[in-house]
Design a protein around this motif. Structure first.
Motif, PDB file in Angstrom:
ATOM      1  N   HIS A   1      32.324   7.052  18.001  1.00 54.11           N
ATOM      2  CA  HIS A   1      33.638   7.387  18.574  1.00 54.11           C
ATOM      3  C   HIS A   1      34.344   8.431  17.717  1.00 54.11           C
ATOM      4  CE1 HIS A   1      32.778   4.176  21.236  1.00 54.11           C
ATOM      5  NE2 HIS A   1      32.882   3.241  20.314  1.00 54.11           N
ATOM      6  N   LEU A   2      34.195   8.289  16.402  1.00 56.80           N
ATOM      7  CA  LEU A   2      34.806   9.268  15.496  1.00 56.80           C
ATOM      8  C   LEU A   2      34.281  10.676  15.794  1.00 56.80           C
ATOM      9  CD1 LEU A   2      36.200  10.280  12.867  1.00 56.80           C
ATOM     10  CD2 LEU A   2      34.229   9.404  11.599  1.00 56.80           C
ATOM     11  N   ASP A   3      32.983  10.817  15.914  1.00 54.09           N
ATOM     12  CA  ASP A   3      32.401  12.150  16.170  1.00 54.09           C
ATOM     13  C   ASP A   3      32.892  12.715  17.500  1.00 54.09           C
ATOM     14  OD1 ASP A   3      31.094  12.096  13.772  1.00 54.09           O
ATOM     15  OD2 ASP A   3      29.168  11.455  14.590  1.00 54.09           O
ATOM     16  N   LYS A   4      32.996  11.837  18.504  1.00 56.26           N
ATOM     17  CA  LYS A   4      33.461  12.326  19.812  1.00 56.26           C
ATOM     18  C   LYS A   4      34.951  12.686  19.760  1.00 56.26           C
ATOM     19  CE  LYS A   4      29.933  10.239  22.643  1.00 56.26           C
ATOM     20  NZ  LYS A   4      29.603   9.309  23.711  1.00 56.26           N
ATOM     21  N   TYR A   5      35.694  11.934  18.978  1.00 56.80           N
ATOM     22  CA  TYR A   5      37.124  12.237  18.801  1.00 56.80           C
ATOM     23  C   TYR A   5      37.276  13.575  18.064  1.00 56.80           C
ATOM     24  CZ  TYR A   5      41.852  11.497  16.765  1.00 56.80           C
ATOM     25  OH  TYR A   5      43.166  11.622  16.355  1.00 56.80           O
ATOM     26  N   LYS A   6      36.468  13.770  17.019  1.00 58.06           N
ATOM     27  CA  LYS A   6      36.541  15.021  16.243  1.00 58.06           C
ATOM     28  C   LYS A   6      36.162  16.223  17.098  1.00 58.06           C
ATOM     29  CE  LYS A   6      34.127  15.067  12.373  1.00 58.06           C
ATOM     30  NZ  LYS A   6      33.185  14.542  11.339  1.00 58.06           N
ATOM     31  N   TYR A   7      35.155  16.027  17.922  1.00 61.52           N
ATOM     32  CA  TYR A   7      34.664  17.155  18.732  1.00 61.52           C
ATOM     33  C   TYR A   7      34.861  16.823  20.203  1.00 61.52           C
ATOM     34  CZ  TYR A   7      32.503  17.914  14.197  1.00 61.52           C
ATOM     35  OH  TYR A   7      32.302  18.074  12.845  1.00 61.52           O
ATOM     36  N   SER A   8      36.092  16.495  20.591  1.00 61.83           N
ATOM     37  CA  SER A   8      36.321  15.987  21.954  1.00 61.83           C
ATOM     38  C   SER A   8      36.032  17.051  23.004  1.00 61.83           C
ATOM     39  CB  SER A   8      37.720  15.412  22.097  1.00 61.83           C
ATOM     40  OG  SER A   8      38.669  16.354  21.684  1.00 61.83           O
ATOM     41  N   SER A   9      36.168  18.336  22.658  1.00 58.77           N
ATOM     42  CA  SER A   9      35.893  19.367  23.679  1.00 58.77           C
ATOM     43  C   SER A   9      34.405  19.403  24.024  1.00 58.77           C
ATOM     44  CB  SER A   9      36.380  20.737  23.220  1.00 58.77           C
ATOM     45  OG  SER A   9      35.760  21.060  22.007  1.00 58.77           O
ATOM     46  N   ARG A  10      33.561  18.951  23.081  1.00 62.93           N
ATOM     47  CA  ARG A  10      32.116  18.897  23.369  1.00 62.93           C
ATOM     48  C   ARG A  10      31.735  17.587  24.071  1.00 62.93           C
ATOM     49  NH1 ARG A  10      29.734  19.777  17.493  1.00 62.93           N
ATOM     50  NH2 ARG A  10      31.210  21.348  16.809  1.00 62.93           N
ATOM     51  N   ASN A  11      32.709  16.687  24.216  1.00 63.08           N
ATOM     52  CA  ASN A  11      32.441  15.378  24.829  1.00 63.08           C
ATOM     53  C   ASN A  11      33.445  15.112  25.948  1.00 63.08           C
ATOM     54  OD1 ASN A  11      30.268  14.087  22.982  1.00 63.08           O
ATOM     55  ND2 ASN A  11      31.736  15.027  21.583  1.00 63.08           N
ATOM     56  N   PRO A  12      33.417  15.985  26.981  1.00 62.30           N
ATOM     57  CA  PRO A  12      34.471  15.922  27.996  1.00 62.30           C
ATOM     58  C   PRO A  12      34.339  14.753  28.968  1.00 62.30           C
ATOM     59  CG  PRO A  12      32.885  17.633  28.538  1.00 62.30           C
ATOM     60  CD  PRO A  12      32.444  17.045  27.233  1.00 62.30           C
TER      61      PRO A  12
ATOM     62  N   SER B   1      38.533  11.633  27.640  1.00 60.79           N
ATOM     63  CA  SER B   1      39.564  12.449  26.988  1.00 60.79           C
ATOM     64  C   SER B   1      39.567  12.171  25.485  1.00 60.79           C
ATOM     65  CB  SER B   1      40.934  12.108  27.565  1.00 60.79           C
ATOM     66  OG  SER B   1      41.278  10.786  27.196  1.00 60.79           O
ATOM     67  N   MET B   2      40.203  13.072  24.754  1.00 66.91           N
ATOM     68  CA  MET B   2      40.336  12.889  23.304  1.00 66.91           C
ATOM     69  C   MET B   2      41.000  11.542  23.000  1.00 66.91           C
ATOM     70  SD  MET B   2      42.900  13.323  20.858  1.00 66.91           S
ATOM     71  CE  MET B   2      44.021  14.683  21.015  1.00 66.91           C
ATOM     72  N   GLU B   3      42.020  11.202  23.798  1.00 68.29           N
ATOM     73  CA  GLU B   3      42.741   9.937  23.571  1.00 68.29           C
ATOM     74  C   GLU B   3      41.819   8.733  23.779  1.00 68.29           C
ATOM     75  OE1 GLU B   3      43.917  12.448  25.346  1.00 68.29           O
ATOM     76  OE2 GLU B   3      45.783  12.991  24.319  1.00 68.29           O
ATOM     77  N   GLU B   4      40.924   8.831  24.753  1.00 69.76           N
ATOM     78  CA  GLU B   4      40.004   7.699  24.992  1.00 69.76           C
ATOM     79  C   GLU B   4      39.014   7.544  23.833  1.00 69.76           C
ATOM     80  OE1 GLU B   4      38.599   6.831  29.304  1.00 69.76           O
ATOM     81  OE2 GLU B   4      39.242   8.940  29.222  1.00 69.76           O
ATOM     82  N   HIS B   5      38.478   8.669  23.352  1.00 70.80           N
ATOM     83  CA  HIS B   5      37.556   8.588  22.205  1.00 70.80           C
ATOM     84  C   HIS B   5      38.278   7.955  21.010  1.00 70.80           C
ATOM     85  CE1 HIS B   5      34.490  10.781  24.268  1.00 70.80           C
ATOM     86  NE2 HIS B   5      35.156  11.908  24.321  1.00 70.80           N
ATOM     87  N   ARG B   6      39.519   8.378  20.840  1.00 71.87           N
ATOM     88  CA  ARG B   6      40.316   7.873  19.716  1.00 71.87           C
ATOM     89  C   ARG B   6      40.574   6.368  19.877  1.00 71.87           C
ATOM     90  NH1 ARG B   6      45.670  11.308  18.927  1.00 71.87           N
ATOM     91  NH2 ARG B   6      46.534  10.122  20.633  1.00 71.87           N
ATOM     92  N   GLU B   7      40.914   5.963  21.082  1.00 69.14           N
ATOM     93  CA  GLU B   7      41.173   4.535  21.312  1.00 69.14           C
ATOM     94  C   GLU B   7      39.905   3.700  21.158  1.00 69.14           C
ATOM     95  OE1 GLU B   7      43.270   4.496  25.054  1.00 69.14           O
ATOM     96  OE2 GLU B   7      44.886   5.624  24.060  1.00 69.14           O
TER      97      GLU B   7
END
Ligand SMILES: N[C@@H](CCC(=O)N[C@@H](CS)C(=O)NCC(=O)O)C(=O)O
Length: 195
Positions: free
Chosen positions: A88-99, A102-108
């Motif tokens: 989740h951390l990696d997806k939050y850090k690079y949220s544009s590569r993990n569309p 959303s960034m908020e969902e990866h973070r949550e």
């Protein structure tokens, strides 16, 4: 950083070769084809290329802080960190590569781990004891990464024990020593010793 913190804290001297991930040296790939850092080559030529194994090895060599007793607890938390939280951390850090989210969902999705750590830190000053141990060193680099994606957001989370713990580590002499920047290693480079 996990391995560097442990080697430094255990006062192990080793030659340091700074690797740039987009330009990995052949010398590294030859000894560790899985091509991730860190890689530790022992004088016997044995290779240790998992950060938790380097950490355990360092404590087995020299244990000035009496951390041997915390290794199994460290491993339990590393399992959760590396197998669940880090995704989740990696997806939050690079949220544009993990569309896909959303960034908020990866973070949550990473929040469960922050909550767990905060609950532990409410009971003890550090993750395994009332003093810093190898468990803290193994987890701190990842919480630092999470926090600094959006520090203002992190600081507003209802996790005061975790926030204080992170700040303590950021201010610690060990972290400041280990965070020194090194230039990329080349076969012609002068040897740099990390100690
Ligand atoms: N489980 C491994 C993970 C190592 C890892 O994934 N390291 C990253 C850098 S932090 C890496 O080398 N990635 C390879 C790359 O980006 O090419 C460990 O903790 O040693």
């Amino acid at each position: 950083m996990r391995a560097r913190l442990a080697l430094f804290a255990c006062q192990i001297t080793c030659e340091l070769r700074e690797v740039v991930l987009r330009d990995k040296p052949q010398e590294m790939l030859a000894i560790s084809p899985k091509a991730t850092v860190p890689v530790l080559q022992l004088s016997s030529d044995k290779i240790i290329d998992e950060s938790r194994d380097i950490t355990t090895w360092a404590i087995e060599q020299n244990d000035p802080h009496n951390w041997q007793q915390y290794i199994s607890e460290m491993n339990e938390l590393i399992d959760i960190n590396d197998q669940q939280f880090k995704t989740h951390l990696d997806k939050y850090k690079y949220s544009s590569r993990n569309p896909e989210r959303s960034m908020e969902e990866h973070r949550e999705n990473g929040d469960f781990f922050l909550k767990h750590l905060n609950e532990r830190l409410e009971k003890k000053k550090f993750l395994s004891a009332d003093k810093q141990t190898v468990t803290d060193l193994s987890i701190f680099p990842f919480i630092r990464q999470f926090a600094f994606v959006d520090k203002n957001y992190f600081d507003t989370l209802p996790y005061p024990y975790l926030q204080n713990w992170l700040n303590w580590h950021l201010e610690s002499p060990l972290f400041k020593d280990v965070m020194q920047k090194y230039i990329q290693w080349q076969p012609s480079s002068e040897k740099i010793f990390f100690a």
